[in-house]
Design a protein around this motif. Sequence first.
Motif, PDB file in Angstrom:
ATOM      1  N   PRO A   1      37.750  14.200  67.306  1.00 34.67           N
ATOM      2  CA  PRO A   1      38.131  12.988  66.577  1.00 34.67           C
ATOM      3  C   PRO A   1      38.996  13.320  65.361  1.00 34.67           C
ATOM      4  CG  PRO A   1      35.924  13.630  65.938  1.00 34.67           C
ATOM      5  CD  PRO A   1      36.414  14.682  66.918  1.00 34.67           C
ATOM      6  N   MET A   2      39.944  12.429  65.035  1.00 32.84           N
ATOM      7  CA  MET A   2      40.814  12.642  63.893  1.00 32.84           C
ATOM      8  C   MET A   2      40.040  12.722  62.583  1.00 32.84           C
ATOM      9  SD  MET A   2      43.972  13.213  64.373  1.00 32.84           S
ATOM     10  CE  MET A   2      44.603  12.866  62.739  1.00 32.84           C
ATOM     11  N   VAL A   3      38.881  12.054  62.530  1.00 32.28           N
ATOM     12  CA  VAL A   3      38.110  12.057  61.284  1.00 32.28           C
ATOM     13  C   VAL A   3      37.726  13.477  60.884  1.00 32.28           C
ATOM     14  CG1 VAL A   3      35.847  11.756  62.402  1.00 32.28           C
ATOM     15  CG2 VAL A   3      36.212  10.879  60.108  1.00 32.28           C
ATOM     16  N   VAL A   4      37.600  14.387  61.850  1.00 29.17           N
ATOM     17  CA  VAL A   4      37.275  15.776  61.535  1.00 29.17           C
ATOM     18  C   VAL A   4      38.429  16.447  60.793  1.00 29.17           C
ATOM     19  CG1 VAL A   4      36.932  18.037  62.610  1.00 29.17           C
ATOM     20  CG2 VAL A   4      35.539  16.102  63.319  1.00 29.17           C
ATOM     21  N   LYS A   5      39.651  16.213  61.252  1.00 24.57           N
ATOM     22  CA  LYS A   5      40.802  16.777  60.549  1.00 24.57           C
ATOM     23  C   LYS A   5      40.953  16.174  59.155  1.00 24.57           C
ATOM     24  CE  LYS A   5      43.745  18.232  64.372  1.00 24.57           C
ATOM     25  NZ  LYS A   5      45.123  18.213  64.913  1.00 24.57           N
ATOM     26  N   GLU A   6      40.708  14.871  59.054  1.00 22.82           N
ATOM     27  CA  GLU A   6      40.824  14.210  57.755  1.00 22.82           C
ATOM     28  C   GLU A   6      39.783  14.750  56.775  1.00 22.82           C
ATOM     29  OE1 GLU A   6      42.548  10.048  59.688  1.00 22.82           O
ATOM     30  OE2 GLU A   6      40.416  10.253  59.193  1.00 22.82           O
ATOM     31  N   ALA A   7      38.565  14.967  57.270  1.00 22.44           N
ATOM     32  CA  ALA A   7      37.521  15.536  56.411  1.00 22.44           C
ATOM     33  C   ALA A   7      37.879  16.956  55.993  1.00 22.44           C
ATOM     34  CB  ALA A   7      36.180  15.512  57.144  1.00 22.44           C
TER      35      ALA A   7
END
Length: 319
Positions: A223-229
């Motif tokens: 998920p993109m949220v992992v990269k954002e985090a």
Amino acid sequence: MNVLQLVTSPRPFFDHQVSVLEERGIDCTVRTVPGADDAGGRSPADYARFYPAVLSEIRSAEYDLVHANYGLTTPFAFAQPTRPVVVSLWGTDLMSDRSWLRTISRYAARGADAAIVPSRPMSEALETDHHVIPFGVDTEQFRPIPQAEARERVGWETDQPIALFPYDTERAVKDFPRARRLVERVDVDLELRPVSGVDHEEMPYYMNASDVLLVTSNRESGPMVVKEAAACNLPIVSTDVGFVRETIGDVANCVVSDDDEALVAGLERVATVRGRSDGRDVIDGLRLEELGDRLHEVYRRVLERPDCSSQPTGVGHGT
């Protein structure tokens, strides 16, 4: 260079893609499938209306190529007979649990002048030449912010460590009950806070207000949220789904596992130490600039091919 971008529903990472291409002098026109992007999805009638809209757009402007983003847009890119086609698959198309969508996506990748996927797991599932170009993150937006400042911004009046669950708790594939069970087993004070439906611009504050991102999904295309985090240097504890291991496998204070004991241990360590990760410095291909450069190169290679004519000509050259 003029490019017609076809998309079902724009996402933040797609909006970033368009922005970085336009910064490089590529004029992008975005056409979205009509209808509402709600829980019921778009109807066949919505897609039927999309076809004449695409043809009309092709006739009205001098486009150099058509870029179909997501598997469901690919039939409309190929239905126009006059421009080369680039196909980007996002994950929930090629890796879908619906066989017909997987089939459409694979055929599209084989027939395109160039095909693109964002991760190694998707690359391993695609048996044709293609480019692997990871989605980038706006690292000016997703950045480290002092936790006290972030908690004040989001209204979290607590000194306890917080595990952020970044999804709607009702989405079964995200498995919130497992997240709750894991946090309940942690032998230190740790508060689980679900966050969904907030403006994307506010998410960096929620991430920096937290001590760990907790992902317990059964299946993911990202998920993109992992990269954002990671761009916020937020520690991550996650099940081994999508491109998570590929992305944060070497990042400090992060755990990727399908074993509950390992996930609990990771949560306990982060909640005890309350340190940050080094994701912003470690992850390759995190920034949008690299995304823009590599997409521009794909477009250039397609248009410079000797067999690039009025009709899409076959499989693109993989990298």
